[in-house]
Design a protein around this motif. Structure first.
Motif, PDB file in Angstrom:
ATOM      1  N   ASP A  89       2.870  -3.627   4.749  1.00 44.76           N
ATOM      2  CA  ASP A  89       1.743  -2.950   5.394  1.00 44.76           C
ATOM      3  C   ASP A  89       0.424  -3.421   4.790  1.00 44.76           C
ATOM      4  O   ASP A  89      -0.541  -3.736   5.497  1.00 44.76           O
ATOM      5  CB  ASP A  89       1.899  -1.434   5.217  1.00 44.76           C
ATOM      6  N   LEU A  90       0.392  -3.503   3.473  1.00 51.17           N
ATOM      7  CA  LEU A  90      -0.816  -3.945   2.779  1.00 51.17           C
ATOM      8  C   LEU A  90      -1.154  -5.387   3.129  1.00 51.17           C
ATOM      9  O   LEU A  90      -2.314  -5.733   3.367  1.00 51.17           O
ATOM     10  CB  LEU A  90      -0.617  -3.798   1.269  1.00 51.17           C
ATOM     11  N   ARG A  91      -0.135  -6.241   3.171  1.00 54.89           N
ATOM     12  CA  ARG A  91      -0.382  -7.656   3.482  1.00 54.89           C
ATOM     13  C   ARG A  91      -0.921  -7.815   4.896  1.00 54.89           C
ATOM     14  O   ARG A  91      -1.834  -8.610   5.142  1.00 54.89           O
ATOM     15  CB  ARG A  91       0.911  -8.452   3.291  1.00 54.89           C
ATOM     16  N   GLY A  92      -0.369  -7.059   5.841  1.00 58.44           N
ATOM     17  CA  GLY A  92      -0.878  -7.141   7.213  1.00 58.44           C
ATOM     18  C   GLY A  92      -2.312  -6.663   7.320  1.00 58.44           C
ATOM     19  O   GLY A  92      -3.149  -7.283   7.990  1.00 58.44           O
ATOM     20  N   ARG A  93      -2.630  -5.564   6.626  1.00 57.35           N
ATOM     21  CA  ARG A  93      -3.993  -5.029   6.683  1.00 57.35           C
ATOM     22  C   ARG A  93      -4.995  -5.998   6.039  1.00 57.35           C
ATOM     23  O   ARG A  93      -6.090  -6.221   6.566  1.00 57.35           O
ATOM     24  CB  ARG A  93      -4.056  -3.677   5.973  1.00 57.35           C
ATOM     25  N   LEU A  94      -4.616  -6.572   4.911  1.00 57.79           N
ATOM     26  CA  LEU A  94      -5.550  -7.466   4.228  1.00 57.79           C
ATOM     27  C   LEU A  94      -5.666  -8.808   4.940  1.00 57.79           C
ATOM     28  O   LEU A  94      -6.710  -9.456   4.870  1.00 57.79           O
ATOM     29  CB  LEU A  94      -5.113  -7.660   2.780  1.00 57.79           C
ATOM     30  N   PHE A  95      -4.607  -9.244   5.617  1.00 56.87           N
ATOM     31  CA  PHE A  95      -4.741 -10.454   6.422  1.00 56.87           C
ATOM     32  C   PHE A  95      -5.754 -10.226   7.534  1.00 56.87           C
ATOM     33  O   PHE A  95      -6.563 -11.111   7.848  1.00 56.87           O
ATOM     34  CB  PHE A  95      -3.395 -10.855   7.022  1.00 56.87           C
ATOM     35  N   ALA A  96      -5.721  -9.023   8.119  1.00 59.84           N
ATOM     36  CA  ALA A  96      -6.722  -8.702   9.146  1.00 59.84           C
ATOM     37  C   ALA A  96      -8.126  -8.709   8.551  1.00 59.84           C
ATOM     38  O   ALA A  96      -9.085  -9.135   9.206  1.00 59.84           O
ATOM     39  CB  ALA A  96      -6.402  -7.334   9.766  1.00 59.84           C
ATOM     40  N   VAL A  97      -8.263  -8.251   7.306  1.00 62.37           N
ATOM     41  CA  VAL A  97      -9.578  -8.281   6.652  1.00 62.37           C
ATOM     42  C   VAL A  97     -10.033  -9.720   6.444  1.00 62.37           C
ATOM     43  O   VAL A  97     -11.183 -10.069   6.723  1.00 62.37           O
ATOM     44  CB  VAL A  97      -9.519  -7.525   5.309  1.00 62.37           C
ATOM     45  N   VAL A  98      -9.132 -10.575   5.940  1.00 61.49           N
ATOM     46  CA  VAL A  98      -9.487 -11.978   5.715  1.00 61.49           C
ATOM     47  C   VAL A  98      -9.848 -12.658   7.029  1.00 61.49           C
ATOM     48  O   VAL A  98     -10.808 -13.437   7.106  1.00 61.49           O
ATOM     49  CB  VAL A  98      -8.331 -12.721   5.009  1.00 61.49           C
ATOM     50  N   ALA A  99      -9.086 -12.353   8.082  1.00 61.79           N
ATOM     51  CA  ALA A  99      -9.387 -12.946   9.386  1.00 61.79           C
ATOM     52  C   ALA A  99     -10.742 -12.494   9.901  1.00 61.79           C
ATOM     53  O   ALA A  99     -11.374 -13.191  10.713  1.00 61.79           O
ATOM     54  CB  ALA A  99      -8.286 -12.580  10.392  1.00 61.79           C
ATOM     55  N   ALA A 306      -5.402  -5.400  -7.951  1.00 55.71           N
ATOM     56  CA  ALA A 306      -5.879  -4.342  -7.056  1.00 55.71           C
ATOM     57  C   ALA A 306      -7.389  -4.427  -6.856  1.00 55.71           C
ATOM     58  O   ALA A 306      -7.898  -4.236  -5.744  1.00 55.71           O
ATOM     59  CB  ALA A 306      -5.498  -2.975  -7.623  1.00 55.71           C
ATOM     60  N   ALA A 307      -8.117  -4.728  -7.929  1.00 52.89           N
ATOM     61  CA  ALA A 307      -9.577  -4.830  -7.814  1.00 52.89           C
ATOM     62  C   ALA A 307      -9.972  -5.990  -6.922  1.00 52.89           C
ATOM     63  O   ALA A 307     -10.907  -5.894  -6.115  1.00 52.89           O
ATOM     64  CB  ALA A 307     -10.189  -4.990  -9.204  1.00 52.89           C
ATOM     65  N   ARG A 308      -9.266  -7.109  -7.035  1.00 54.05           N
ATOM     66  CA  ARG A 308      -9.595  -8.274  -6.205  1.00 54.05           C
ATOM     67  C   ARG A 308      -9.291  -7.989  -4.743  1.00 54.05           C
ATOM     68  O   ARG A 308     -10.049  -8.386  -3.848  1.00 54.05           O
ATOM     69  CB  ARG A 308      -8.791  -9.480  -6.692  1.00 54.05           C
ATOM     70  N   LEU A 309      -8.193  -7.284  -4.478  1.00 53.90           N
ATOM     71  CA  LEU A 309      -7.859  -6.960  -3.095  1.00 53.90           C
ATOM     72  C   LEU A 309      -8.844  -5.939  -2.525  1.00 53.90           C
ATOM     73  O   LEU A 309      -9.238  -6.037  -1.360  1.00 53.90           O
ATOM     74  CB  LEU A 309      -6.430  -6.419  -3.019  1.00 53.90           C
ATOM     75  N   SER A 310      -9.244  -4.969  -3.334  1.00 54.81           N
ATOM     76  CA  SER A 310     -10.234  -4.008  -2.862  1.00 54.81           C
ATOM     77  C   SER A 310     -11.563  -4.694  -2.577  1.00 54.81           C
ATOM     78  O   SER A 310     -12.291  -4.302  -1.668  1.00 54.81           O
ATOM     79  CB  SER A 310     -10.433  -2.901  -3.909  1.00 54.81           C
ATOM     80  N   GLY A 311     -11.866  -5.737  -3.359  1.00 52.94           N
ATOM     81  CA  GLY A 311     -13.096  -6.482  -3.135  1.00 52.94           C
ATOM     82  C   GLY A 311     -13.128  -7.191  -1.806  1.00 52.94           C
ATOM     83  O   GLY A 311     -14.208  -7.506  -1.279  1.00 52.94           O
ATOM     84  N   LEU A 312     -11.952  -7.467  -1.236  1.00 50.35           N
ATOM     85  CA  LEU A 312     -11.915  -8.126   0.079  1.00 50.35           C
ATOM     86  C   LEU A 312     -12.584  -7.268   1.137  1.00 50.35           C
ATOM     87  O   LEU A 312     -13.316  -7.772   1.988  1.00 50.35           O
ATOM     88  CB  LEU A 312     -10.467  -8.403   0.490  1.00 50.35           C
TER      89      LEU A 312
END
Length: 555
Positions: A89-99, A306-312
């Protein structure tokens, strides 16, 4: 994210607790039963009438043993499934953020760094629940519960054992984390740097060898490796320290429980089997504390990831499109009014007060030297960048109000960079139109004179093009991208040097086809210069010139 899965997480923590309670109960009841059996046997041997119900404690021991085994298996299976669901779930959400990141944000890091966010950083979070939150919480509750259980028969023993175990728990959770925080956090950063350097070396191996820079690159890699190993040795030492302290404190708590229980037995306040049961129950707490030293020593790595992912999310430059009604189908007008663009850290603005207009169906050539701002204009129109100031309207509608899907369907570009994925010819073409049938794919290839070449390939449309189209020549990749554009059928077309990398004969055959296809569409050509030659794009109505982000003139 954890709150969304709180039901499953609570169930997993419950299974952990059941496993631990079973382990404590197994060891404690076994100690009581063995001692009680031995004492009963001594009494019988001495001629004293005695009796002991062996069935109830024997059944309890079997129950604890089976429960511990089954609960441990179910806990591992259930919790790993929960964590894998959470990470997916996290990977899908963050991929959407990167996109959704704009070109500003994407340009801040290498592609390997973004991939590292979606793989290694997210994988580092698998320990957050499995090894950090749940085990620490279950261990704390078990310590409190065990102290209360012992206090039922010997309050002093319960207080002493509970106090020592709480001190150990606090050190393993807080002390180990503080000692290992900096080194474990550096591991995340150094591993990312090492991966990036290694990718750079592999991709640029020929250039590094040609310019004699390979040894220097290797020395940089060796320096990063030395730092990683140094921190790993430090962290390994800290984990060993934590393990030693855990064993020492559990042993001290068990010894304290044994001493105080023996004192109570000597005073006649406690039976012998119960006096033996108490230290054995404390020793069983080793299972609860065993995993904490390693987990909390590496807490910095988890926090860093976690901090790096939140920074996205904070770096996401593109806001969600507001609800808006796009104009009806047909060629789109473009109105750029007072637009400025300034890249972070750049000494000068890429665009400064730019204003231009394109009428529906008009073809405009925007000329300028490299760095003049042509690509920035294209990125703004594609909503890959947000302007620092000014307004852009497409078809009379403000660009931010365009729905994302509608914008991607009606506005398209052929840039200098050709993005091809390591998949088949058909898959790369269907990026433009997923529902395109095979006949339409062949027609698009024929339009750019690639059909005969593709038919001669053993696998035809199933032929893979390689990473980034490496199995194709530059001209073939360019024409494949043009065929993909042809399939999309947009209303506004941005063409950056459309004939770059093509020979004169191919250009002569493609130019009239491109001219006919562009009829009835709005077009912006991005060119270094027009020389009225064979490589000039067809049918230009106007020409504007950009110089250092400003319009210098038009014809």
């Amino acid at each position: 994210m954890l709150a969304r899965h709180r039901g499953r997480l609570a169930g997993g923590a419950g299974l952990m607790a059941l496993t631990l309670v079973s382990a404590i109960g197994l060891l404690a009841l076994s100690g009581w039963f063995i001692t009680a059996t031995g004492l009963t046997g001594l009494l019988l041997a001495a001629g004293v009438a005695a009796r002991l119900d062996v069935y109830l404690p024997g059944g309890g021991i079997r129950t604890f043993a089976v429960t511990r085994t089954v609960a441990r298996y179910l806990e591992r299976l259930y919790n790993h499934d929960t964590v894998l669901r959470l990470l997916a779930d996290l990977r899908g959400r963050l991929f959407a953020v990167v996109a959704g990141l704009d070109a500003h944000a994407l340009a801040q890091r290498r592609a390997s760094d973004w991939l590292n966010r979606l793989t290694a950083d997210i994988d580092a979070l698998d320990s957050l629940f499995l090894r950090l939150l749940a085990p620490a919480a279950v261990a704390l509750l078990a310590i409190l519960g065990l102290a209360g259980f012992l206090a039922l028969w010997a309050p002093a023993a319960g207080l002493a054992a509970g106090g020592l175990l709480l001190v150990g728990w606090a050190w393993l959770v807080v002390g180990q984390a503080r000692l290992g925080m900096a080194a474990s956090r550096r591991q995340v950063e150094d591993r990312e740097a090492l991966r990036g350097r290694l990718v750079e070396q592999l991709q640029g191996l020929a250039e590094l060898e040609a310019y004699g820079a390979l040894d220097a690159q290797r020395r940089r890699l060796e320096t990063l490796e030395a730092g990683l190993y140094r921190d790993q040795r430090r962290l390994g030492t800290l984990v060993a320290l934590g393990n030693a302290l855990s064993v020492l404190l559990v042993g001290a708590a068990a010894l304290a429980a044994l001493w105080l229980a023996a004192t109570a037995w000597q005073a006649g306040a406690l039976s012998g089997p119960l006096a033996v049961m108490m230290p054995l129950a404390v020793l069983a707490m080793s299972e609860a504390l065993a995993g904490l030293p390693a987990a909390f020593t590496w807490l910095g790595a988890t926090r860093g990831a976690a901090a790096r992912l939140s920074g996205l999310r904070q770096a996401a430059g593109r806001s969600e499109a507001t609800a808006g009604e796009p104009p009806p189908p047909g060629p789109l007008s473009v109105a750029v009014q007072g637009v400025s663009l300034h890249y972070p850290g750049a000494p000068l603005a890429a665009l400064e007060g730019l204003s231009l207009r394109l009428e529906p169906g008009e073809r405009l050539a925007l000329c300028g030297a490299s760095g003049a701002g042509k690509s920035s204009v294209a990125a703004l129109l594609l909503r890959q960048l947000q302007p620092s100031g000014g307004e852009i309207r497409l078809g009379g509608v403000a660009l931010p109000a365009w729905p994302e899907a509608e914008l991607r369907r009606r506005v398209a570009a052929l840039t200098q960079r050709i993005d091809l994925i390591d998949d088949s010819l058909s898959a790369n073409l269907r990026l433009a139109r997923p529902d395109a049938v095979e006949g339409e794919l062949w027609a698009a290839l024929a339009w750019v004179e690639l059909a005969a070449w593709a038919e001669a390939l053993p696998e035809g449309l199933a032929t893979r093009v390689g990473e980034g189209g490496r199995r194709l020549s530059g001209g073939q990749a360019r024409r494949l991208a043009l065929a993909r554009l042809h399939l999309l059928d947009p209303d506004l077309v941005l063409l950056d040097e459309p004939f770059a990398g093509l020979d004169a004969g191919t250009v002569a055959r493609l130019k009239p086809r491109l001219d006919a296809w562009l009829a009835g569409r709005s077009v912006i050509f991005l060119m270094h210069q027009l020389d009225d030659g064979a490589f000039d794009p067809p049918g230009i109505d106007r020409r504007l010139t950009l110089v250092e982000g400003r319009l210098a003139g038009y014809t």
